[in-house]
Design a protein around this motif. Structure first.
Motif, PDB file in Angstrom:
ATOM      1  N   ASP A   1     -27.071  19.735 -65.769  1.00 32.11           N
ATOM      2  CA  ASP A   1     -27.542  20.573 -64.677  1.00 32.11           C
ATOM      3  C   ASP A   1     -26.562  21.726 -64.447  1.00 32.11           C
ATOM      4  OD1 ASP A   1     -25.374  19.460 -63.356  1.00 32.11           O
ATOM      5  OD2 ASP A   1     -26.568  18.087 -62.149  1.00 32.11           O
ATOM      6  N   PHE A   2     -26.898  22.615 -63.533  1.00 33.57           N
ATOM      7  CA  PHE A   2     -26.057  23.759 -63.204  1.00 33.57           C
ATOM      8  C   PHE A   2     -26.306  24.141 -61.752  1.00 33.57           C
ATOM      9  CE2 PHE A   2     -30.112  25.565 -64.195  1.00 33.57           C
ATOM     10  CZ  PHE A   2     -30.218  26.701 -63.407  1.00 33.57           C
TER      11      PHE A   2
ATOM     12  N   GLU B   1     -28.136  30.595 -51.028  1.00 30.36           N
ATOM     13  CA  GLU B   1     -29.416  30.650 -51.743  1.00 30.36           C
ATOM     14  C   GLU B   1     -29.338  30.071 -53.148  1.00 30.36           C
ATOM     15  OE1 GLU B   1     -31.886  34.281 -49.877  1.00 30.36           O
ATOM     16  OE2 GLU B   1     -30.118  34.914 -51.014  1.00 30.36           O
ATOM     17  N   ALA B   2     -28.145  29.782 -53.625  1.00 27.53           N
ATOM     18  CA  ALA B   2     -28.000  29.141 -54.937  1.00 27.53           C
ATOM     19  C   ALA B   2     -28.446  27.681 -54.843  1.00 27.53           C
ATOM     20  CB  ALA B   2     -26.556  29.227 -55.409  1.00 27.53           C
ATOM     21  N   ARG B   3     -29.007  27.161 -55.930  1.00 27.01           N
ATOM     22  CA  ARG B   3     -29.483  25.782 -55.939  1.00 27.01           C
ATOM     23  C   ARG B   3     -29.119  25.102 -57.264  1.00 27.01           C
ATOM     24  NH1 ARG B   3     -29.904  26.804 -51.446  1.00 27.01           N
ATOM     25  NH2 ARG B   3     -31.603  26.501 -49.969  1.00 27.01           N
ATOM     26  N   VAL B   4     -29.173  23.777 -57.241  1.00 27.93           N
ATOM     27  CA  VAL B   4     -28.922  23.000 -58.445  1.00 27.93           C
ATOM     28  C   VAL B   4     -30.188  23.008 -59.302  1.00 27.93           C
ATOM     29  CG1 VAL B   4     -28.402  20.712 -59.365  1.00 27.93           C
ATOM     30  CG2 VAL B   4     -27.225  21.524 -57.318  1.00 27.93           C
ATOM     31  N   GLY B   5     -30.033  23.333 -60.570  1.00 29.27           N
ATOM     32  CA  GLY B   5     -31.142  23.318 -61.519  1.00 29.27           C
ATOM     33  C   GLY B   5     -30.787  22.467 -62.719  1.00 29.27           C
ATOM     34  N   HIS B   6     -31.749  22.278 -63.616  1.00 31.89           N
ATOM     35  CA  HIS B   6     -31.527  21.400 -64.779  1.00 31.89           C
ATOM     36  C   HIS B   6     -31.788  22.156 -66.068  1.00 31.89           C
ATOM     37  CE1 HIS B   6     -31.078  17.714 -62.388  1.00 31.89           C
ATOM     38  NE2 HIS B   6     -31.947  18.280 -61.568  1.00 31.89           N
TER      39      HIS B   6
ATOM     40  N   ALA C   1     -33.494  25.907 -58.799  1.00 27.57           N
ATOM     41  CA  ALA C   1     -34.591  24.936 -58.819  1.00 27.57           C
ATOM     42  C   ALA C   1     -35.937  25.578 -59.158  1.00 27.57           C
ATOM     43  CB  ALA C   1     -34.683  24.236 -57.460  1.00 27.57           C
ATOM     44  N   TYR C   2     -35.930  26.842 -59.497  1.00 24.47           N
ATOM     45  CA  TYR C   2     -37.154  27.570 -59.828  1.00 24.47           C
ATOM     46  C   TYR C   2     -37.893  26.892 -60.987  1.00 24.47           C
ATOM     47  CZ  TYR C   2     -40.066  31.422 -61.616  1.00 24.47           C
ATOM     48  OH  TYR C   2     -41.107  32.192 -62.064  1.00 24.47           O
ATOM     49  N   VAL C   3     -39.211  26.787 -60.851  1.00 26.43           N
ATOM     50  CA  VAL C   3     -40.056  26.172 -61.891  1.00 26.43           C
ATOM     51  C   VAL C   3     -40.531  27.254 -62.850  1.00 26.43           C
ATOM     52  CG1 VAL C   3     -42.160  24.868 -62.343  1.00 26.43           C
ATOM     53  CG2 VAL C   3     -40.798  24.364 -60.297  1.00 26.43           C
ATOM     54  N   ASP C   4     -40.240  27.092 -64.130  1.00 30.55           N
ATOM     55  CA  ASP C   4     -40.623  28.087 -65.133  1.00 30.55           C
ATOM     56  C   ASP C   4     -42.113  28.390 -65.055  1.00 30.55           C
ATOM     57  OD1 ASP C   4     -38.039  27.581 -65.796  1.00 30.55           O
ATOM     58  OD2 ASP C   4     -38.404  27.131 -67.911  1.00 30.55           O
TER      59      ASP C   4
ATOM     60  N   THR D   1     -36.848  31.650 -69.649  1.00 29.33           N
ATOM     61  CA  THR D   1     -35.897  31.705 -68.543  1.00 29.33           C
ATOM     62  C   THR D   1     -34.495  31.408 -69.070  1.00 29.33           C
ATOM     63  OG1 THR D   1     -36.213  29.365 -67.988  1.00 29.33           O
ATOM     64  CG2 THR D   1     -37.582  30.954 -66.810  1.00 29.33           C
ATOM     65  N   THR D   2     -33.515  31.927 -68.363  1.00 30.72           N
ATOM     66  CA  THR D   2     -32.120  31.613 -68.667  1.00 30.72           C
ATOM     67  C   THR D   2     -31.392  31.403 -67.348  1.00 30.72           C
ATOM     68  OG1 THR D   2     -30.162  32.322 -69.903  1.00 30.72           O
ATOM     69  CG2 THR D   2     -31.350  34.034 -68.698  1.00 30.72           C
TER      70      THR D   2
END
Length: 517
Positions: free
Chosen positions: A264-265, A253-258, A289-292, A143-144
């Motif tokens: 984070d981003f 629909e954008a979310r905070v991810g790590h 926040a999608y889980v790989d 993932t990227t």
């Protein structure tokens, strides 16, 4: 085919100036894009309205846009001047191109997410059929992340913007804000306690919404109603005040991810599969926040639709999960995924496992004599019991056994015995050598971000991000195909095999096809 462009103009002689090894000439001579019109034929009407621009032309314009990281306006400008662009599009030099706004309409109304999946599959199929890539190959998954095309706001600021948006629509639709509505928005920045600031803004916004609904006929004022519905929906989400939900009303629909434990981003994640020949076979897009690995099975099925047989699969520790390993084994492919400490927690310096006898052995030579399947509401495990008499006399007893137990009890997850085998495989030289193939995935991430605009979303929403990511994947695939063809051609001057049977299919236009020997 809806409309058929034919390069029959006298001016097409100018195309002879394009070098034989030019990227767009190589791509155009190798990839047959005619299937695109068939995919999208049902979304157009043949008999009513003005003639539509050919879907193949529109998708080619979008591919040029992502190949060279151009805006809608710039790609039209370049395509009107650049001979190589015109040749790739299949138009005559004097032909006019559609208005740039038509690209936006095509993306929104014609270009569906699953359509791009089909286009990607078809291009990979052509690579397999023409020998660009082998039909049996290794696949890597990763993932990227992509930054959203807006900034990340605090929940307090989101609520403030919702209130301002509501007041703006009230003035637009009824001419004023009702007298019973307090237009003085609390200054949350003056409140030192962040939780108190959130609650203050939440209370103010809820009271404002209630008063507007009591005073205004919202059914007659659609913009006001839309803002109220949006605000209610956001406030209803329990994740919102915890800063894990909506962080922008522009891109909801954008979310905070790590990216790591400390970084984070705010945006989206693109997960994709790629052959060891660097051809992307399948793409999925989720929020930040999608889980790989969540859509691993779908990506695997899309990859197999391309006609590929997977013999090896590479991934990082995030993909070391039972369902993923089972899916790979079902393909009879070798697994090259490092063991995740979260899934496998055995100290192998102290314990080893024999799968044939289903026994664990400790460093002192003691072995388990029985096991018990333990199942609770939240966890399922196995408890292995070591031989008591050997434990009783063991010199390491005090450090190994706690409490009143006589013999050592080793409790492991239900998948731990199976994961032990993977952990042993990863100690081999074969695993260490082959796993290095996965490093190419990081290079592909960098290429898509640095040269093709995947570092930042161009528009808003999950659908738009999915279209951007899949068009980017197609663009880098085409570039990779051109690179392979160029290198093959340099080593084999007779690489081009002309297939004149395509002459009739393309309405008199000779289509050159390539076959890699």
């Amino acid at each position: 085919m809806l409309n058929q462009h034919k390069q029959l103009s006298f001016y097409t002689e100018l195309y002879n100036k394009i070098p034989e090894n030019h990227t767009l000439r190589l791509i155009n001579n190798f990839v047959d894009f005619g299937f695109i019109n068939e995919f999208l034929e049902s979304s157009y009407c043949r008999y009513y309205g003005l003639p539509a621009k050919e879907p193949e032309l529109m998708i080619k314009l979008l591919l040029l846009q992502h190949l060279y990281n151009l805006s809608d306006e710039r790609v039209m400008e370049e395509a009107s001047l650049n001979l190589a662009y015109m040749y790739f599009l299949g138009i005559n030099p004097e032909d006019t191109l559609p208005h740039p706004s038509l690209l936006s309409k095509f993306r929104r109304h014609r270009l569906l997410d699953f359509t791009l999946d089909e286009v990607l599959i078809e291009v990979v199929k052509q690579c397999v059929d023409h020998g660009i890539i082998k039909d049996t190959t290794g696949i890597s998954v990763d993932t990227t992340h992509t930054q959203a095309n807006t900034f990340r706001a605090t929940p307090e600021r989101v609520m403030k913007r919702l209130a301002k948006k509501l007041f703006c629509h009230l003035k637009e639709e009824i001419g004023e804000v009702p007298d019973n509505v307090d237009v003085t928005i609390p200054n949350y920045k003056e409140i030192e306690n962040h939780r108190e600031a959130k609650e203050t803004m939440k209370t103010y916004l809820e009271e404002t919404l209630d008063k507007v609904e009591e005073t205004v006929e919202i059914e007659k004022n659609p913009k006001t109603k839309g803002t109220i519905v949006l605000a209610r929906e956001i406030l209803k989400d329990p994740k919102f005040l915890e800063s894990k939900g909506v962080r922008s009303i522009v891109d909801r629909e954008a979310r905070v991810g790590h990216k790591s434990k400390t970084k984070d981003f705010f945006g989206y994640k693109t997960e994709y599969m790629m052959t060891t020949d660097l051809i992307i076979t399948a793409v999925n897009v989720g929020d930040g926040a999608y889980v790989d690995g969540k859509k691993f099975e779908e990506l695997l099925e899309l990859t197999k639709k391309s006609g590929l047989t997977i013999d090896e699969l590479y991934g990082d520790k995030a993909y070391f999960r039972k369902n993923i390993l089972d899916s790979i084994n079902a393909c009879e492919a070798k697994v090259y995924i490092p063991v995740s400490e979260m899934a496998y927690k055995i100290d192998e310096e102290k314990f080893s496992y024999n799968k044939d006898s289903d026994e664990w052995f400790c460093a002192q030579g003691n072995n388990t004599v029985r096991k018990y399947h333990k199942k609770t509401k939240n966890r399922e495990s196995y408890r292995y019991y070591f031989e008591k008499e050997m434990c009783r006399d063991c010199p390491l007893r005090d450090s190994c056994i706690t409490g009143k137990a006589v013999g050592k009890i080793l409790e492991v997850g239900v998948n731990t015995p199976e994961f032990y085998e993977y952990s042993q495989q990863q100690k081999t030289e074969e695993f260490k050598k082959n796993y290095k193939k996965r490093a190419s995935q990081e290079g592909k991430n960098g290429e898509m971000k640095q040269y093709h605009g995947l570092d930042r979303a161009k528009r808003y929403g999950l659908k738009s991000m999915a279209i951007q990511a899949k068009l980017t994947a197609l663009a880098v695939n085409l570039k990779r195909i051109a690179t392979i063809l160029s290198s093959k051609k340099a080593g084999n001057p007779s690489i081009l095999l002309f297939n004149f049977s395509m002459w009739i299919k393309f309405g008199g236009q000779i289509k050159t096809t390539m076959k890699i020997s």
